[in-house]
Structure formats: C-alpha cells, structure tokens
Design a protein around this motif. Structure first.
Motif, PDB file in Angstrom:
ATOM      1  N   VAL A  22      78.261 158.029  58.217  1.00  0.00           N
ATOM      2  CA  VAL A  22      79.425 157.800  57.354  1.00  0.00           C
ATOM      3  C   VAL A  22      80.632 157.370  58.183  1.00  0.00           C
ATOM      4  CG1 VAL A  22      81.087 158.922  55.814  1.00  0.00           C
ATOM      5  CG2 VAL A  22      78.639 159.333  55.520  1.00  0.00           C
ATOM      6  N   ILE A  23      80.877 158.072  59.286  1.00  0.00           N
ATOM      7  CA  ILE A  23      82.011 157.743  60.150  1.00  0.00           C
ATOM      8  C   ILE A  23      81.896 156.313  60.645  1.00  0.00           C
ATOM      9  CG2 ILE A  23      83.113 158.212  62.374  1.00  0.00           C
ATOM     10  CD1 ILE A  23      82.286 161.171  61.997  1.00  0.00           C
ATOM     11  N   TYR A  24      80.757 155.960  61.194  1.00  0.00           N
ATOM     12  CA  TYR A  24      80.604 154.638  61.798  1.00  0.00           C
ATOM     13  C   TYR A  24      80.555 153.524  60.756  1.00  0.00           C
ATOM     14  CZ  TYR A  24      80.383 157.042  66.145  1.00  0.00           C
ATOM     15  OH  TYR A  24      80.725 157.816  67.210  1.00  0.00           O
ATOM     16  N   ASN A  25      80.053 153.815  59.580  1.00  0.00           N
ATOM     17  CA  ASN A  25      80.108 152.798  58.516  1.00  0.00           C
ATOM     18  C   ASN A  25      81.550 152.502  58.144  1.00  0.00           C
ATOM     19  OD1 ASN A  25      77.354 152.365  58.349  1.00  0.00           O
ATOM     20  ND2 ASN A  25      77.055 153.920  56.771  1.00  0.00           N
ATOM     21  N   ASP A  26      82.394 153.528  58.125  1.00  0.00           N
ATOM     22  CA  ASP A  26      83.820 153.340  57.823  1.00  0.00           C
ATOM     23  C   ASP A  26      84.547 152.568  58.922  1.00  0.00           C
ATOM     24  OD1 ASP A  26      83.510 154.727  55.483  1.00  0.00           O
ATOM     25  OD2 ASP A  26      84.459 156.573  56.191  1.00  0.00           O
ATOM     26  N   ALA A  27      83.987 152.563  60.124  1.00  0.00           N
ATOM     27  CA  ALA A  27      84.659 151.939  61.269  1.00  0.00           C
ATOM     28  C   ALA A  27      84.264 150.482  61.478  1.00  0.00           C
ATOM     29  CB  ALA A  27      84.338 152.729  62.533  1.00  0.00           C
ATOM     30  N   GLN A  28      83.434 149.938  60.617  1.00  0.00           N
ATOM     31  CA  GLN A  28      82.987 148.562  60.811  1.00  0.00           C
ATOM     32  C   GLN A  28      84.051 147.593  60.307  1.00  0.00           C
ATOM     33  OE1 GLN A  28      78.900 147.618  60.247  1.00  0.00           O
ATOM     34  NE2 GLN A  28      78.317 149.776  60.287  1.00  0.00           N
ATOM     35  N   VAL A  29      84.867 147.153  61.228  1.00  0.00           N
ATOM     36  CA  VAL A  29      85.954 146.218  60.949  1.00  0.00           C
ATOM     37  C   VAL A  29      85.441 144.815  61.254  1.00  0.00           C
ATOM     38  CG1 VAL A  29      88.309 145.553  61.590  1.00  0.00           C
ATOM     39  CG2 VAL A  29      87.655 147.982  61.574  1.00  0.00           C
ATOM     40  N   PRO A  30      85.616 143.862  60.345  1.00  0.00           N
ATOM     41  CA  PRO A  30      85.142 142.501  60.610  1.00  0.00           C
ATOM     42  C   PRO A  30      85.812 141.891  61.845  1.00  0.00           C
ATOM     43  CG  PRO A  30      85.741 142.763  58.296  1.00  0.00           C
ATOM     44  CD  PRO A  30      86.200 143.999  59.009  1.00  0.00           C
ATOM     45  N   ALA A 120      92.417 160.709  62.812  1.00  0.00           N
ATOM     46  CA  ALA A 120      92.818 160.163  61.507  1.00  0.00           C
ATOM     47  C   ALA A 120      92.924 161.285  60.483  1.00  0.00           C
ATOM     48  CB  ALA A 120      91.823 159.098  61.041  1.00  0.00           C
ATOM     49  N   GLN A 121      91.955 162.189  60.486  1.00  0.00           N
ATOM     50  CA  GLN A 121      92.004 163.336  59.569  1.00  0.00           C
ATOM     51  C   GLN A 121      93.224 164.205  59.852  1.00  0.00           C
ATOM     52  OE1 GLN A 121      88.065 165.076  60.210  1.00  0.00           O
ATOM     53  NE2 GLN A 121      87.497 164.417  58.144  1.00  0.00           N
ATOM     54  N   GLN A 122      93.489 164.475  61.126  1.00  0.00           N
ATOM     55  CA  GLN A 122      94.630 165.316  61.504  1.00  0.00           C
ATOM     56  C   GLN A 122      95.949 164.670  61.111  1.00  0.00           C
ATOM     57  OE1 GLN A 122      93.937 165.712  65.703  1.00  0.00           O
ATOM     58  NE2 GLN A 122      92.383 167.295  65.452  1.00  0.00           N
ATOM     59  N   GLN A 123      96.031 163.343  61.235  1.00  0.00           N
ATOM     60  CA  GLN A 123      97.271 162.621  60.933  1.00  0.00           C
ATOM     61  C   GLN A 123      97.401 162.277  59.452  1.00  0.00           C
ATOM     62  OE1 GLN A 123      99.769 162.064  63.116  1.00  0.00           O
ATOM     63  NE2 GLN A 123      98.578 163.219  64.596  1.00  0.00           N
ATOM     64  N   GLY A 124      96.327 162.452  58.690  1.00  0.00           N
ATOM     65  CA  GLY A 124      96.372 162.178  57.258  1.00  0.00           C
ATOM     66  C   GLY A 124      96.363 160.691  56.923  1.00  0.00           C
ATOM     67  N   HIS A 125      95.703 159.881  57.771  1.00  0.00           N
ATOM     68  CA  HIS A 125      95.554 158.472  57.426  1.00  0.00           C
ATOM     69  C   HIS A 125      94.097 158.056  57.614  1.00  0.00           C
ATOM     70  CE1 HIS A 125      97.201 158.208  61.716  1.00  0.00           C
ATOM     71  NE2 HIS A 125      95.965 157.801  61.839  1.00  0.00           N
ATOM     72  N   THR A 126      93.798 156.808  57.341  1.00  0.00           N
ATOM     73  CA  THR A 126      92.426 156.325  57.360  1.00  0.00           C
ATOM     74  C   THR A 126      91.934 156.074  58.784  1.00  0.00           C
ATOM     75  OG1 THR A 126      93.035 153.989  57.258  1.00  0.00           O
ATOM     76  CG2 THR A 126      92.798 155.157  55.142  1.00  0.00           C
ATOM     77  N   LEU A 127      90.624 155.997  58.907  1.00  0.00           N
ATOM     78  CA  LEU A 127      90.029 155.650  60.187  1.00  0.00           C
ATOM     79  C   LEU A 127      90.447 154.242  60.591  1.00  0.00           C
ATOM     80  CD1 LEU A 127      88.178 156.216  62.583  1.00  0.00           C
ATOM     81  CD2 LEU A 127      86.232 155.554  61.148  1.00  0.00           C
ATOM     82  N   LEU A 128      90.543 153.337  59.644  1.00  0.00           N
ATOM     83  CA  LEU A 128      90.985 151.973  59.939  1.00  0.00           C
ATOM     84  C   LEU A 128      92.374 151.980  60.582  1.00  0.00           C
ATOM     85  CD1 LEU A 128      90.367 148.866  59.539  1.00  0.00           C
ATOM     86  CD2 LEU A 128      91.819 149.066  57.530  1.00  0.00           C
TER      87      LEU A 128
END
Length: 174
Positions: A22-30, A120-128
């Motif tokens: 799940v983490i790495y799928n969210d990190a796939q930036v074109p 990202a979780q600690q800062q309250g923003h997205t992985l992107l």
C-alpha cells in the motif's frame, strides 16, 4: 529547461507485506511529474547549466529503510536510517570530459519511502507531499545548500516551502 531524471523505484523488491504494498503503491509518482518538479525548482533557484551542457541530469532512488540505513552508515557514519541522502556530483573532483552538449550531472538523491510515509503521517499530509518535500531538500543539497546550524536549516526549510509552492503543494512546517 531540460531535466533528465533517472528514477529508480525499488517497489518490486520492497513489497514484502500488504502494508508495504500500500505504501509503495501510493509512492508511484509518474516520471513526468518528477521532471516537472525538478525543472520548476531549478528554474526557481536560478541554477543555470554551463553553456556547453544541454540541461541537467539527476538520479533519484526511492528505497526502503534498510538500504538507506546501509548508505547512511557507509557514507555519513550514522548507524541509522534517514529520510533522504544527497550525493552532489558538483562537489566531486572529476576529470574534464569533452563538451558534447550532454546534460550536466548534478548527483544522486535517495529517499526512504518507509521513513517518508511515517513522516507524512506525523505531519498530517500525504506521502506525495512528503516525497516532494524530501526531493526538494535533496536537490538543494545537490545545488550546494547545507544546514550545519539552526539558522541555515531555517533558511533551507523556508526555501523548500517556497519550492513546494512553486509546484502547487502547500505545506506548513510549524
């Protein structure tokens, strides 16, 4: 501004569990997004390649905590994982190559997606957003920025905020 980016996604070798998938799928930036970000940031920082070069080249590796821990230990003598490492090519004495209109190689940026996800979780923003933040930080190091003291760190963090604003990402560092 031409930016050639070599992005190494280590997703296939890192998908050990459902959580990491799940983490790495969210990190796939074109690739196009990465190139747009780096182009905007280089232009914003008014960094211009010497006339004999056609643009820039940067290597970006998205990896896990184990690999970045090993690199951090080997190159910085810090026996722990970190979020981002940057190895600036312009700081290294290199032989003179023929001027062939090739891109100017700026260096390598390595980001631990695992650490980026937690931050990202600690800062309250997205992985992107966190990946953009860490990439901007790494690029500043490639361009010669450093933060040996609190004052220089504060300047660098403000520059990162401005760089993220340049690509349409709003971030609060307070």
């Amino acid at each position: 501004m031409l930016v050639e980016l070599c992005v190494q996604n280590c997703f296939d070798e890192l998908r050990d569990s459902e959580e990491t998938r799940v983490i790495y799928n969210d990190a796939q930036v074109p690739l196009e997004t990465w190139e747009n970000w780096f182009s905007a940031w280089l232009e914003f920082n008014q960094f211009e390649a010497p006339k004999e070069h056609s643009g820039y080249e940067i290597a970006l590796r998205l990896t896990n905590d184990a690999e970045i821990h090993s690199l951090n230990s080997q190159y910085r003598h810090q026996d722990k994982p970190t979020d981002v490492l940057a190895f600036a090519a312009l700081e290294v004495d290199s032989p003179d190559f023929e001027q062939d209109d090739s891109p100017l190689y700026l260096g390598d940026i390595i980001i631990s997606v695992e650490t980026a996800f937690l931050q990202a979780q600690q800062q309250g923003h997205t992985l992107l957003t966190e990946l953009a933040w860490l990439s901007a930080h790494g690029l500043l190091h490639l361009l010669g920025w450093d933060h040996p003291d609190d004052e220089s760190l504060e300047r660098m963090l403000k520059q990162q905020v401005t760089m993220l604003n340049q690509i349409g990402i709003s971030i609060d560092i307070n």
